[in-house]
Design an enzyme around this catalytic site. Structure first.
Site, mmCIF file in Angstrom:
data_model
loop_
_atom_site.group_PDB
_atom_site.id
_atom_site.type_symbol
_atom_site.label_atom_id
_atom_site.label_comp_id
_atom_site.label_asym_id
_atom_site.label_seq_id
_atom_site.Cartn_x
_atom_site.Cartn_y
_atom_site.Cartn_z
ATOM 1 N N ASN A 10 0.951 -1.179 -0.151
ATOM 2 C CA ASN A 10 -0.036 -0.059 0.185
ATOM 3 C C ASN A 10 0.918 1.353 -0.027
ATOM 4 O O ASN A 10 1.420 1.552 1.006
ATOM 5 C CB ASN A 10 -0.856 -0.083 1.240
ATOM 6 C CG ASN A 10 -1.541 1.309 1.436
ATOM 7 O OD1 ASN A 10 -1.701 1.899 0.429
ATOM 8 N ND2 ASN A 10 -2.318 1.460 2.643
ATOM 9 N N TRP A 11 0.755 2.209 -1.308
ATOM 10 C CA TRP A 11 1.762 3.044 -1.129
ATOM 11 C C TRP A 11 1.187 4.520 -0.710
ATOM 12 O O TRP A 11 2.062 5.536 -0.870
ATOM 13 C CB TRP A 11 2.256 3.249 -2.888
ATOM 14 C CG TRP A 11 3.202 2.133 -3.170
ATOM 15 C CD1 TRP A 11 4.005 1.312 -2.464
ATOM 16 C CD2 TRP A 11 3.763 2.297 -4.536
ATOM 17 N NE1 TRP A 11 4.680 0.476 -3.337
ATOM 18 C CE2 TRP A 11 4.720 1.021 -4.509
ATOM 19 C CE3 TRP A 11 3.618 2.729 -5.690
ATOM 20 C CZ2 TRP A 11 5.464 0.460 -5.585
ATOM 21 C CZ3 TRP A 11 4.394 2.425 -6.835
ATOM 22 C CH2 TRP A 11 5.341 1.288 -6.831
ATOM 23 N N LYS A 12 0.072 4.202 -0.108
ATOM 24 C CA LYS A 12 -0.667 5.345 0.379
ATOM 25 C C LYS A 12 -0.621 6.738 -0.215
ATOM 26 O O LYS A 12 -0.276 6.661 -1.602
ATOM 27 C CB LYS A 12 -0.144 5.628 1.930
ATOM 28 C CG LYS A 12 0.029 4.346 2.686
ATOM 29 C CD LYS A 12 0.324 4.451 4.054
ATOM 30 C CE LYS A 12 0.483 3.161 5.012
ATOM 31 N NZ LYS A 12 0.173 3.190 6.273
ATOM 32 N N HIS A 96 -9.361 0.802 4.925
ATOM 33 C CA HIS A 96 -8.224 0.969 5.542
ATOM 34 C C HIS A 96 -8.363 1.674 6.763
ATOM 35 O O HIS A 96 -9.313 2.587 6.768
ATOM 36 C CB HIS A 96 -7.216 1.427 4.608
ATOM 37 C CG HIS A 96 -5.660 1.433 5.009
ATOM 38 N ND1 HIS A 96 -5.437 2.480 6.143
ATOM 39 C CD2 HIS A 96 -4.733 0.503 4.981
ATOM 40 C CE1 HIS A 96 -4.040 2.049 6.474
ATOM 41 N NE2 HIS A 96 -3.913 1.023 5.595
ATOM 42 N N GLU A 98 -6.644 4.179 8.097
ATOM 43 C CA GLU A 98 -6.556 5.358 7.886
ATOM 44 C C GLU A 98 -7.726 6.063 7.348
ATOM 45 O O GLU A 98 -8.134 7.292 7.306
ATOM 46 C CB GLU A 98 -5.252 5.633 6.930
ATOM 47 C CG GLU A 98 -3.998 5.432 7.754
ATOM 48 C CD GLU A 98 -2.744 5.149 7.165
ATOM 49 O OE1 GLU A 98 -2.856 5.001 5.867
ATOM 50 O OE2 GLU A 98 -2.031 4.627 7.679
ATOM 51 N N GLU A 168 -5.201 -5.854 10.262
ATOM 52 C CA GLU A 168 -4.336 -4.664 10.589
ATOM 53 C C GLU A 168 -4.784 -4.137 11.862
ATOM 54 O O GLU A 168 -5.439 -3.070 11.880
ATOM 55 C CB GLU A 168 -4.455 -3.640 9.322
ATOM 56 C CG GLU A 168 -4.052 -4.317 8.138
ATOM 57 C CD GLU A 168 -3.555 -3.171 7.035
ATOM 58 O OE1 GLU A 168 -2.432 -3.502 6.864
ATOM 59 O OE2 GLU A 168 -4.189 -2.209 6.846
ATOM 60 N N GLY A 174 2.323 1.548 10.766
ATOM 61 C CA GLY A 174 3.304 2.823 10.555
ATOM 62 C C GLY A 174 3.719 3.273 11.935
ATOM 63 O O GLY A 174 4.480 4.131 12.097
ATOM 64 N N SER A 214 3.424 -2.716 10.205
ATOM 65 C CA SER A 214 4.813 -2.631 10.330
ATOM 66 C C SER A 214 5.435 -4.074 9.934
ATOM 67 O O SER A 214 6.508 -4.648 10.704
ATOM 68 C CB SER A 214 5.155 -2.432 11.739
ATOM 69 O OG SER A 214 4.796 -1.012 12.080
ATOM 70 N N GLY A 235 2.925 -1.298 4.127
ATOM 71 C CA GLY A 235 2.809 0.085 4.050
ATOM 72 C C GLY A 235 4.242 0.653 3.774
ATOM 73 O O GLY A 235 4.896 0.374 2.744
ATOM 74 N N GLY A 236 4.936 1.165 4.547
ATOM 75 C CA GLY A 236 6.221 1.883 4.524
ATOM 76 C C GLY A 236 7.126 0.811 3.975
ATOM 77 O O GLY A 236 7.897 1.311 3.081
HETATM 78 C C1 PEP Z 1 -0.784 -0.266 5.925
HETATM 79 O O1 PEP Z 1 -0.824 0.514 5.490
HETATM 80 O O2 PEP Z 1 -1.604 -1.055 5.655
HETATM 81 C C2 PEP Z 1 0.305 -0.724 6.771
HETATM 82 C C3 PEP Z 1 0.194 -1.841 7.361
HETATM 83 O O3 PEP Z 1 1.342 0.081 7.008
HETATM 84 P P1 PEP Z 1 2.709 -0.090 7.559
HETATM 85 O O4 PEP Z 1 3.245 -1.322 7.059
HETATM 86 O O5 PEP Z 1 3.733 1.198 7.517
HETATM 87 O O6 PEP Z 1 2.530 -0.277 9.105
#
Ligand code: PEP
Length: 253
Positions: A10-12, A96, A98, A168, A174, A214, A235-236
């Site tokens: 997920n490149w957000k 998601h 966010e 999640e 994050g 994470s 994500g990151g």
């Molecule tokens: C996500 O955005 O779904 C996520 C799990 O982010 P991260 O891996 O950065 O925690």
């Protein structure tokens, strides 16, 4: 039943179009020998057509990070399932945390979006997860039950054939905090039985349940070793091709 693992990035709200294309090209090269894992990346709406074209000849699939549930109309700023599909996406991330946290997404809007995704033949990745307070108050399972039951309300397992579930925990997204193996194991087993209770044994058995929060090259192997974990939503650590490939090739670590 064996479920092919799915590693999704997920490149957000990161990367301009050219930056997204560059990373997608790097990733395509690095993934050329990957056969045993499905890979998906979800860039911004703007980069969807560019990234889809870039990845046309690779086995990496493209997903959207959201959609709007109406087909078309006076909904300024929104994008429909049909438009996303036409831009080359195969998957769509829905609900998601966010989006729930900052954009007022509810289980009701999630339900409408899942329906819209199904109607257009997109594969929804339904995100669910408890906050830290929910966990401290021992409400994790009731929150997850509500998010799954309401998010999928009124849909039959035939309609939901391509559903992917992503657990999640909000406190792990994050933050660098990953849920422990025991916590992930317990929740994934719970979700597998919940799908069986709500739909059927077959449906539960074939539905992929991803973990997100994470995930990185140092913890992915342990997480993917958990029985009911069928992949990761990252994500990151998905933003850099050299890092993400280590997650995709977790078996080689
Ligand atoms: C996500 O955005 O779904 C996520 C799990 O982010 P991260 O891996 O950065 O925690």
């Amino acid at each position: 039943m064996s479920r092919t693992p799915l590693i999704a990035g997920n490149w957000k709200m990161y990367k301009t179009g050219p930056e997204a294309v560059e990373t997608a090209m790097e990733l395509a090269k690095l993934c050329s020998d990957v056969t045993d894992v499905d890979v998906m990346i979800a860039p911004t709406y703007l980069s969807l057509p560019l990234v889809s074209t870039t990845l046309r000849d690779s086995r990496i699939k493209v997903g959207s990070q959201n959609l709007y549930f109406e087909n078309q109309g006076a909904f300024t700023g929104e994008v429909s399932a049909e438009m996303i599909k036409a831009a080359g996406a195969e998957y769509v991330i829905i609900g998601h945390s966010e989006r729930r946290q900052y954009f007022g997404e509810t289980d009701l809007s999630v339900n409408k979006k899942i329906r819209a995704a199904m109607g257009s033949g997109l594969k929804p990745v339904l995100c669910i997860g408890e906050t830290e307070t929910d966990r401290d108050e021992e409400k994790t399972f009731s929150i997850l039950d509500k998010q799954v039951s309401n998010g999928l309300k009124g849909l039959s397992f035939d309609e939901l054939g391509n559903l992917v579930l992503a657990y999640e925990p909000v406190w792990a997204i994050g933050t660098g905090k990953t849920a422990s193996v025991d916590q992930v194991d317990e929740v994934h087993q719970y979700l597998r039985s919940l799908l069986e209770k709500l739909f059927s044994n077959d449906f539960s058995d074939k539905t992929r349940i991803l973990y997100g929060g994470s995930v990185n090259p140092d913890n992915v192997k342990e997480l993917m070793g958990i029985k009911d974990v069928d992949g990761a939503l990252v994500g990151g650590a998905s933003l850099d091709a050299d890092t993400f490939i280590n997650i995709i090739k977790y078996r080689d670590l």
